[in-house]
Design a protein around this motif. Structure first.
Motif, PDB file in Angstrom:
ATOM      1  N   LEU A   1       8.781 -17.760  10.145  1.00  0.00           N
ATOM      2  CA  LEU A   1       8.156 -16.452   9.980  1.00  0.00           C
ATOM      3  C   LEU A   1       6.650 -16.602   9.802  1.00  0.00           C
ATOM      4  O   LEU A   1       5.855 -15.846  10.371  1.00  0.00           O
ATOM      5  N   ALA A   2       6.280 -17.616   9.056  1.00  0.00           N
ATOM      6  CA  ALA A   2       4.847 -17.833   8.837  1.00  0.00           C
ATOM      7  C   ALA A   2       4.157 -18.180  10.141  1.00  0.00           C
ATOM      8  O   ALA A   2       3.071 -17.667  10.426  1.00  0.00           O
ATOM      9  N   SER A   3       4.811 -19.000  10.965  1.00  0.00           N
ATOM     10  CA  SER A   3       4.079 -19.372  12.178  1.00  0.00           C
ATOM     11  C   SER A   3       4.048 -18.232  13.191  1.00  0.00           C
ATOM     12  O   SER A   3       3.084 -18.111  13.944  1.00  0.00           O
ATOM     13  N   VAL A   4       5.080 -17.383  13.191  1.00  0.00           N
ATOM     14  CA  VAL A   4       4.981 -16.172  14.031  1.00  0.00           C
ATOM     15  C   VAL A   4       3.790 -15.356  13.564  1.00  0.00           C
ATOM     16  O   VAL A   4       2.978 -14.868  14.359  1.00  0.00           O
ATOM     17  N   GLY A   5       3.680 -15.250  12.245  1.00  0.00           N
ATOM     18  CA  GLY A   5       2.550 -14.513  11.682  1.00  0.00           C
ATOM     19  C   GLY A   5       1.222 -15.103  12.102  1.00  0.00           C
ATOM     20  O   GLY A   5       0.306 -14.379  12.489  1.00  0.00           O
ATOM     21  N   GLU A   6       1.153 -16.440  12.067  1.00  0.00           N
ATOM     22  CA  GLU A   6      -0.097 -17.107  12.456  1.00  0.00           C
ATOM     23  C   GLU A   6      -0.469 -16.739  13.889  1.00  0.00           C
ATOM     24  O   GLU A   6      -1.630 -16.480  14.192  1.00  0.00           O
ATOM     25  N   HIS A   7       0.532 -16.740  14.738  1.00  0.00           N
ATOM     26  CA  HIS A   7       0.253 -16.396  16.130  1.00  0.00           C
ATOM     27  C   HIS A   7      -0.245 -14.966  16.232  1.00  0.00           C
ATOM     28  O   HIS A   7      -1.194 -14.682  16.967  1.00  0.00           O
ATOM     29  N   LEU A   8       0.408 -14.091  15.485  1.00  0.00           N
ATOM     30  CA  LEU A   8       0.028 -12.681  15.583  1.00  0.00           C
ATOM     31  C   LEU A   8      -1.384 -12.452  15.071  1.00  0.00           C
ATOM     32  O   LEU A   8      -2.059 -11.514  15.479  1.00  0.00           O
ATOM     33  N   CYS A   9      -1.829 -13.315  14.178  1.00  0.00           N
ATOM     34  CA  CYS A   9      -3.191 -13.172  13.674  1.00  0.00           C
ATOM     35  C   CYS A   9      -4.203 -13.305  14.804  1.00  0.00           C
ATOM     36  O   CYS A   9      -5.304 -12.796  14.718  1.00  0.00           O
ATOM     37  N   HIS A  10      -3.791 -14.018  15.847  1.00  0.00           N
ATOM     38  CA  HIS A  10      -4.729 -14.214  16.958  1.00  0.00           C
ATOM     39  C   HIS A  10      -4.701 -13.051  17.934  1.00  0.00           C
ATOM     40  O   HIS A  10      -5.410 -13.077  18.927  1.00  0.00           O
ATOM     41  N   ALA A  11      -3.830 -12.095  17.674  1.00  0.00           N
ATOM     42  CA  ALA A  11      -3.701 -10.971  18.612  1.00  0.00           C
ATOM     43  C   ALA A  11      -5.019 -10.214  18.685  1.00  0.00           C
ATOM     44  O   ALA A  11      -5.669  -9.966  17.680  1.00  0.00           O
ATOM     45  N   GLU A  12      -5.380  -9.857  19.893  1.00  0.00           N
ATOM     46  CA  GLU A  12      -6.599  -9.065  20.058  1.00  0.00           C
ATOM     47  C   GLU A  12      -6.290  -7.631  19.650  1.00  0.00           C
ATOM     48  O   GLU A  12      -5.159  -7.185  19.683  1.00  0.00           O
ATOM     49  N   ASN A  13      -7.322  -6.938  19.324  1.00  0.00           N
ATOM     50  CA  ASN A  13      -7.116  -5.580  18.856  1.00  0.00           C
ATOM     51  C   ASN A  13      -6.530  -4.668  19.922  1.00  0.00           C
ATOM     52  O   ASN A  13      -5.735  -3.795  19.633  1.00  0.00           O
ATOM     53  N   TYR A  14      -6.963  -4.913  21.149  1.00  0.00           N
ATOM     54  CA  TYR A  14      -6.537  -3.979  22.187  1.00  0.00           C
ATOM     55  C   TYR A  14      -5.109  -4.198  22.645  1.00  0.00           C
ATOM     56  O   TYR A  14      -4.580  -3.450  23.422  1.00  0.00           O
TER      57      TYR A  14
ATOM     58  N   PRO B   1      -0.050 -15.407   6.416  1.00  0.00           N
ATOM     59  CA  PRO B   1      -0.447 -14.958   7.759  1.00  0.00           C
ATOM     60  C   PRO B   1      -0.159 -13.486   8.012  1.00  0.00           C
ATOM     61  O   PRO B   1      -0.919 -12.824   8.716  1.00  0.00           O
ATOM     62  N   TRP B   2       0.927 -13.009   7.451  1.00  0.00           N
ATOM     63  CA  TRP B   2       1.278 -11.610   7.747  1.00  0.00           C
ATOM     64  C   TRP B   2       0.296 -10.654   7.106  1.00  0.00           C
ATOM     65  O   TRP B   2       0.026  -9.576   7.632  1.00  0.00           O
ATOM     66  N   LEU B   3      -0.234 -11.039   5.987  1.00  0.00           N
ATOM     67  CA  LEU B   3      -1.233 -10.189   5.351  1.00  0.00           C
ATOM     68  C   LEU B   3      -2.494 -10.178   6.213  1.00  0.00           C
ATOM     69  O   LEU B   3      -3.130  -9.143   6.398  1.00  0.00           O
ATOM     70  N   GLN B   4      -2.799 -11.334   6.771  1.00  0.00           N
ATOM     71  CA  GLN B   4      -3.960 -11.369   7.663  1.00  0.00           C
ATOM     72  C   GLN B   4      -3.722 -10.473   8.864  1.00  0.00           C
ATOM     73  O   GLN B   4      -4.606  -9.732   9.291  1.00  0.00           O
ATOM     74  N   PHE B   5      -2.518 -10.552   9.390  1.00  0.00           N
ATOM     75  CA  PHE B   5      -2.162  -9.708  10.523  1.00  0.00           C
ATOM     76  C   PHE B   5      -2.355  -8.241  10.142  1.00  0.00           C
ATOM     77  O   PHE B   5      -2.957  -7.451  10.879  1.00  0.00           O
ATOM     78  N   ALA B   6      -1.840  -7.881   8.971  1.00  0.00           N
ATOM     79  CA  ALA B   6      -1.969  -6.495   8.517  1.00  0.00           C
ATOM     80  C   ALA B   6      -3.448  -6.132   8.393  1.00  0.00           C
ATOM     81  O   ALA B   6      -3.864  -5.029   8.760  1.00  0.00           O
ATOM     82  N   CYS B   7      -4.227  -7.058   7.883  1.00  0.00           N
ATOM     83  CA  CYS B   7      -5.648  -6.784   7.691  1.00  0.00           C
ATOM     84  C   CYS B   7      -6.339  -6.503   9.016  1.00  0.00           C
ATOM     85  O   CYS B   7      -7.203  -5.637   9.106  1.00  0.00           O
ATOM     86  N   THR B   8      -5.967  -7.262  10.037  1.00  0.00           N
ATOM     87  CA  THR B   8      -6.668  -7.075  11.309  1.00  0.00           C
ATOM     88  C   THR B   8      -6.115  -5.896  12.089  1.00  0.00           C
ATOM     89  O   THR B   8      -6.827  -5.300  12.887  1.00  0.00           O
ATOM     90  N   GLN B   9      -4.845  -5.580  11.883  1.00  0.00           N
ATOM     91  CA  GLN B   9      -4.226  -4.583  12.761  1.00  0.00           C
ATOM     92  C   GLN B   9      -3.897  -3.265  12.083  1.00  0.00           C
ATOM     93  O   GLN B   9      -3.764  -2.257  12.748  1.00  0.00           O
ATOM     94  N   LEU B  10      -3.716  -3.269  10.806  1.00  0.00           N
ATOM     95  CA  LEU B  10      -3.176  -2.056  10.180  1.00  0.00           C
ATOM     96  C   LEU B  10      -4.203  -1.394   9.265  1.00  0.00           C
ATOM     97  O   LEU B  10      -5.255  -1.948   8.971  1.00  0.00           O
ATOM     98  N   SER B  11      -3.838  -0.222   8.815  1.00  0.00           N
ATOM     99  CA  SER B  11      -4.765   0.550   7.987  1.00  0.00           C
ATOM    100  C   SER B  11      -4.776   0.036   6.549  1.00  0.00           C
ATOM    101  O   SER B  11      -3.912  -0.722   6.134  1.00  0.00           O
ATOM    102  N   THR B  12      -5.783   0.493   5.835  1.00  0.00           N
ATOM    103  CA  THR B  12      -5.922   0.085   4.441  1.00  0.00           C
ATOM    104  C   THR B  12      -4.693   0.462   3.618  1.00  0.00           C
ATOM    105  O   THR B  12      -4.259  -0.287   2.761  1.00  0.00           O
ATOM    106  N   GLN B  13      -4.154   1.633   3.911  1.00  0.00           N
ATOM    107  CA  GLN B  13      -2.976   2.068   3.153  1.00  0.00           C
ATOM    108  C   GLN B  13      -1.853   1.049   3.281  1.00  0.00           C
ATOM    109  O   GLN B  13      -1.180   0.720   2.316  1.00  0.00           O
ATOM    110  N   HIS B  14      -1.676   0.562   4.518  1.00  0.00           N
ATOM    111  CA  HIS B  14      -0.603  -0.403   4.744  1.00  0.00           C
ATOM    112  C   HIS B  14      -0.830  -1.666   3.943  1.00  0.00           C
ATOM    113  O   HIS B  14       0.087  -2.185   3.314  1.00  0.00           O
TER     114      HIS B  14
END
Lengths: 929, 302
Positions: free
Chosen positions: A441-454, A485-498
């Motif tokens: 799960l952590a490494s999936v998260g790591e990969h998702l952290c690299h996701a571009e915004n678009y 990693p998932w928190l990083q993912f949330a930080c880059t992709q999701l809103s502050t509320q999330h």
């Protein structure tokens, strides 16, 4: 020579210099706020390193390592597209050695090592007992009987392996080739032993090195036999040109190898000697690799088998580079066929008895599978299809977590992101019994952290699924591992509320898990670090209500300090604007700074103090209440009470308050300025260093003067005068004693210039009150007469005194009534001043004498000329005493050194240009002597 | 004052076929001038037979070795009596490898080292010297191989081994034999000597853990004649193909390189026979052994 010279200053008659000037819009010394961003910072460092790299000497140990690598890889040409497998493996190799270690006792079985008890290996054989017995008896006489050394620590084991390696080389060099061969076989046999499993990957790495070295020895000898010392690459060997004798030798090696009884050593030896097939028939190598790939099926133990595959792939990649990738693929396929062996009852029992947990056991396979996948990925054109195949396999097979884990690690982010939904689905379905769940799960998260915004990602859904899986985890450590990693993912992709929701959930989980948060302090720390680094607007973290509680979740003061420090450091690294205005942010930061400050005690090291102070200062400088100056001052008051332990912070505060005072508008009345002045005056005494104190008093005085708060200015300057005797000759700075000399000269010169405009206190009955005090203090301090500090200050004071007699001073402050206007050149005042001047002049003469006594001729000469010059420029030359003093001084200077000296000549030339009668007279007198 | 004698063959492999010429040099290395009474080179080839103690009757007990059968014996003189100067002297020679016209059997036999049968060829060089000096002697083995024939068509065999087949074969079975089903296949029982022996084995099912799967090459040597003969089976080599509890239902390749010298084409002469067999053995964790035997025919072929 008269002993007493009365000093008379000449009043300059409205002499106005027209200096060249130009209009400017801002102050030349105004501080340019430079906001160094993290990015800019980094590239700056990088460019620095780029420039400095040619000068840098490599760490000698590192250099050896690099040499080694270069040697190993040597002849392989590096094309743009090909991957240098040996190099990549080398990197992995180090990783394996570091990761798989053990504290268990190890056993080595060899006949070529000294010591160890003599035992006989009972081989799997169907020889009849009688024959066996006889052989055993024979063995007893044989000097090379097998010995078993038990109870080795890991380090000892490594040493023994290296010894065997050396032993092989030694035997080889002394023409004992069969012995070398035997040692190599014994080494490879060690790999069938899976006791102390957690060390197995490292053991493999060590032994594979030995075998590779052995293979190289054989190969080099055959090459030498065939082509002499010519440097011929493997690719260029034509087996038809190999002389018969070399081919015969090679064939002999092969026959010898083929008759090794046990499967594992035979496989390892054939792989080690694979290169040598080139001397018989090069076309045989590839079919042999394929055959070996299949023969490895005979190894029942999955752990042993996969590392044999790794070795085979290594050998193949050394031989064929890019072309060897198909063998990675083949071996991976073979491995997948045997995948279930890993989970067999038998193995479970084995790792159970060695007290390994299931995830530890599975992690032993990871480097091997990674390596196979690495080659396969380079082989495959369409990675996406491969990933789909793999995932399908994961879905359908049992116990697929190991494969899943390795796949997720090995594939590139783009593909993993594309399949993230499917991946999470698989993970969710199997989450109940997965032991590597957190890793996957952590490494999936790591990969998702690299996701571009678009990327059109169902981020919210992904995050929710992973959150659900994570919160169901039993182990807090795994939970935090996944969270990072998932928190990083949330930080880059999701809103502050999330993000806030996730933070809240984390706190809830941490409380619910019932274990003290202290145990996970490091992990929480890295979670928060990640979050701060990845969130787009770092200010936002303080707007989440769950952030601060999370930061302070670990209650131990040490942990809190580290946390606060990290948060502040990253915050200021990433903070974009110059000023912080938001009240919530300010109060959060204030809280963190307080934590940081409270951690300081008597035993805190100085560097630590410095770092803390730096962070707090950044905070103080950044906080701004815009036009609400009162609020700003209140903030500074609050800061002072909060950060009282740190001198550096107090200094910064004083500066800030002075700046505030300078900024204040006169129109609102002077109360704020007075308050500021009072603040400074009250704050400064609590500092340690007298020199700093003195500087701050001066600054406070100047600012007060600027704001027309004459009373405050006077108090400040008066205190400064009182402080002068306390200034030490040396101060501690960066652990070194530094002389305060120059600083004191600068400070006091500045002070004297300020005194010029300070109006006298009318209540006191002495004229030039502060100045008189200063002169008295100078007398009181027993400075060495020959000290340049002393006489320079006397000269400066003399300058000031001369200036003070003028009708109009050189500069003023608007609204401050300086002494020139106050006294209007009143006689009594002038007299007092000239009295002082006379005294100082006298003192200077004393200094001159003592310099002469001390044989400091150079200093004496300079001082004489300086004084001479002051008389010429500032003194009233009409007075005889002045002229004669000047003449005497010149004579003294001449006596020490002739007038060809630059300084003296410059003075003389100026004097010659002067047309006034007094000057002419003086010149005549000088020329006489 | 020392002298040494060595024979160096031109061919590094020392392998010759019948009818070929053996060429080489005799190297004399001497520290002083060497006087000698003649230098001769002899080529000898013989079959040595030995009866095993197990099979010999009481009558033969006193002599269990039979007179060796001579295959070839020729001699030439390399140098007549004379003097060899100090240093290294190389004397080249050539000798045709042809069997005696009145030899037994078809001609020369392949070199073979067994337990009871040995076929050996040697070149011997001797230097006769004057009365007081010992003669100098040296020898050198060389190997004879048949000329390769056409490759015979492969004769694959396959078999299944289960407790039932073992019982049917009348082997000693245990009461609580584990349930197992093995499948083995040998690609050809007619094998070329210089090609590896190949095949595969598959463990379809086995309730007990397996310790090892092995391939055993066995020679069957028969000596003697119609009245009394001995027949012995001994192991040549044993090769492990499976180690540990191997994966079920996977083909594990069998691969055995036939050792040189210890194998030769399957031979039958009036005085002796050399035959070979292959055993596939599966050993369980408790050392219980299941074997399957395949007679094989070895040929010298391309």
């Amino acid at each position: 020579m008269p002993v007493y010279y009365k000093w008379t200053s000449v009043p300059k008659q409205k002499e106005r210099h027209d200096y060249p000037s130009l209009d400017i819009s801002n102050h030349p010394l105004k501080v340019e706020v430079l906001n160094m961003k993290l990015g800019a910072n980094k590239s700056f460092i990088e460019s620095l390193q780029k420039w400095s790299s040619p000068f840098e000497e490599l760490d000698p140990l590192l250099r050896f390592e690099q040499l080694n690598v270069e040697n190993d890889i040597g002849p392989v040409e590096n094309n743009e597209n090909t991957i240098n497998y040996p190099k990549v493996w080398n990197a992995k190799r180090t990783g394996i050695l570091n990761k798989y270690t053990t504290g268990e006792k190890l056993t080595i079985v060899s006949s070529f090592l000294p010591g160890g008890e003599k035992t006989l290996l009972r081989q799997v054989s169907n020889l009849n007992e009688k024959v066996k017995h006889r052989l055993e008896q024979l063995d007893d006489f044989d000097e090379s009987s097998v010995r078993k050394t038990m109870g080795l620590s890991q380090q000892e084991f490594v040493t023994k392996i290296h010894m065997l390696d050396d032993e092989i080389k030694k035997a080889w060099d002394t023409e004992q080739r069969v012995k070398a061969f035997k040692i190599a076989i014994q080494c490879s046999k060690l790999l069938s032993d899976i006791n102390v499993m957690q060390f197995y990957p490292s053991k493999f790495v060590l032994i594979s090195d030995v075998l590779r070295n052995f293979g190289a020895l054989v190969y080099d000898r055959l090459k030498k036999k065939s082509f002499g010392n010519a440097d011929i690459k493997l690719q260029d060997i034509d087996s038809s040109t190999v002389p018969e004798s070399a081919r015969e030798t090679c064939q002999n090696w092969m026959f010898k190898m083929a008759s090794i009884r046990e499967l594992l050593p035979r496989l390892y030896m054939e792989m080690s000697l694979l290169k040598c097939y080139a001397f018989i028939s090069k076309s045989e190598i590839k079919p042999t690799i394929e055959r070996l790939t299949r023969m490895i099926r005979g190894i029942g133990n999955p752990l042993v088998a996969i590392y044999v595959r790794v070795y085979l792939c290594n050998v193949a990649s050394n031989l064929f580079g890019k072309e060897s990738e198909c063998y990675f693929n083949d071996n991976l396929k073979e491995f997948l066929e045997e995948y279930q062996q890993i989970f067999s009852q038998n193995m479970a029992k084995k790792f159970g008895t060695q007290l390994l947990t299931a995830d530890q056991y599975l992690s032993l396979y990871i480097p091997a599978i990674d390596w196979l996948l690495y080659g396969t990925l380079n082989y495959t054109e369409c990675k996406h299809t491969l990933l789909e195949d793999m995932l399908q396999k994961c879905e359908t097979t049992e116990n697929s977590e190991l494969l899943l884990c390795c796949c997720v690690c090995a594939f590139d982010s783009t593909n993993v992101i594309k399949k993230s939904t499917a991946l999470l689905e698989i993970i969710r379905n199997q989450s109940d019994h997965m032991v590597l769940l957190s890793q996957v799960l952590a490494s999936v998260g790591e990969h998702l952290c690299h996701a571009e915004n678009y990327c059109q990602l169902p981020s919210e859904a992904l995050s929710q699924i992973s959150w659900k899986i994570a919160t169901n985890m039993k182990s807090t450590a795994s939970f935090l591992q996944v969270l990072e990693p998932w928190l990083q993912f949330a930080c880059t992709q999701l809103s502050t509320q999330h993000i806030n929701m996730i933070l809240r959930g984390t706190i809830r989980y941490m409380i619910k898990c019932g274990k003290p948060a202290e145990d996970y302090c490091l992990q929480i720390h890295s979670v928060i670090k990640r979050m701060l680094k990845s969130i787009p607007d770092v200010e936002e973290v303080f707007l989440m209500d769950a952030f601060m509680p999370l930061v302070e979740l670990v209650q131990s003061s040490n942990a809190r300090t580290i946390m606060a420090k990290t948060v502040l450091t990253i915050f200021f690294e990433r903070y974009n604007s110059v000023q912080i205005e938001d009240h919530i942010v300010i109060s959060s930061l204030m809280r963190l700074c307080c934590i940081l400050h409270d951690s300081i005690n008597a035993v805190t090291v100085e560097d630590e103090n410095k770092a803390c102070a730096e962070l707090i200062n950044k905070f103080i400088h950044a906080v701004s209440y815009q036009d609400d100056l009162e609020q700003q001052l209140n903030f500074y008051v609050e800061c002072r009470s909060a950060f009282i332990k740190l001198d550096a912070v107090l200094i910064a505060l004083v500066h800030a308050v002075n700046a505030l005072a300078a900024r204040a508008d006169m129109s609102q009345g002077r109360w704020l300025q007075r308050a500021c002045a009072a603040y400074c005056f009250v704050t400064v005494p609590s500092l340690q260093c007298p020199l700093t104190k003195a500087q701050l008093y001066l600054l406070g005085g100047q600012v007060a003067l600027l704001n027309c708060c004459i009373g405050q200015a006077e108090t400040n300057l008066k205190t400064l005068v009182g402080l002068i005797p306390e200034i030490p000759q040396f101060v501690q700075e960066d652990g070194q004693n530094k002389p305060t000399h120059d600083k004191v000269v600068g400070l006091l010169s500045n002070f004297l210039s300020t005194l010029l405009i300070l109006p006298d206190n009318m209540d006191s009955n002495s004229k030039a009150y502060i100045l008189s005090g200063f002169i008295k203090t100078m007398e009181r301090i027993h400075w060495r007469k020959t000290d340049p500090l002393y006489y320079t200050l006397l000269l400066r004071t003399l300058d000031l005194l001369c200036q003070m007699t003028q009708e109009t001073y050189a500069y003023h402050i608007d609204g401050v009534l300086s002494n020139d206007e106050l006294y209007g050149s009143e006689e009594e005042f002038i007299e007092t001043i000239e009295n002082h001047a006379t005294n100082i002049c006298q003192e200077l003469l004393v200094v001159l004498k003592s310099l002469g006594d001390a044989k400091e001729t150079k200093k004496q000469y300079n001082l004489a000329l300086e004084l001479f010059w002051r008389i010429v420029r500032r003194g009233k030359l009409q007075e005889t005493s002045m002229t004669s003093l000047a003449t005497n001084l010149w004579a003294l200077a001449q006596k020490i050194q002739d007038s060809n000296n630059k300084f003296a000549r410059a003075l003389l030339s100026v004097l010659e240009k002067d047309q006034s009668a007094a000057c002419r007279r003086l010149l005549d007198k000088i020329n006489l002597c | 004052m020392s002298a040494s004698l060595t024979i160096n063959l031109k061919r590094a492999s020392k392998v010759y076929h019948e009818g070929e010429i053996i060429a080489g040099v005799v190297v004399v290395d001497t520290s002083t001038d060497l006087r000698h009474e003649g230098l001769t080179l002899t080529m000898e080839g013989s079959v040595n037979l030995q009866l095993s103690s197990k099979n010999t009757g009481i009558f033969d007990a006193f002599s269990n070795s039979i007179r060796p059968i001579n295959l070839i014996n020729t001699a030439i003189e390399l140098a007549s009596a004379g003097k060899i100067p100090v240093g290294v002297t190389e004397i080249p020679f050539e000798m045709p490898l042809v069997s005696r016209p009145n030899a037994v059997g078809p001609g020369l036999l392949e070199t073979y080292h067994g337990v009871f049968v040995n076929v050996m060829y040697t070149l011997k060089c001797g230097m006769k010297r004057s009365f007081l000096n010992k003669p100098l002697n040296t020898s050198c083995q060389f190997f004879v191989q048949y000329k390769p024939q056409e490759r015979a068509p492969p004769k694959p065999v396959r078999c299944e081994i289960t407790p039932a087949t073992l019982r049917a074969a009348g082997g000693g079975t245990r009461a609580n034999m584990p349930a197992f089903q093995l499948y083995a296949e040998v690609d050809s029982t007619v094998c070329a000597l210089d090609a590896p022996l190949t095949g595969k084995i598959r463990v379809d099912e086995c309730s007990a853990p397996i310790k090892s799967i092995e391939l055993q090459l066995v020679r069957l040597e028969t000596c003697g004649h119609s009245e009394g003969y001995s027949k012995d089976a001994t192991e040549i080599q044993n090769i492990q193909v499976g180690e540990g509890d191997v994966c079920r239902g996977r083909d594990i390749p069998l691969h055995m390189v036939l050792p040189r010298l210890f194998t030769c084409p399957t031979t039958a002469t009036p005085h002796f026979k050399i035959e070979f067999e292959l055993n596939i053995a599966v050993i369980f964790e408790d050392d219980y052994l299941v074997t399957e035997n395949f007679p094989i025919l070895l040929l010298r072929s391309r």
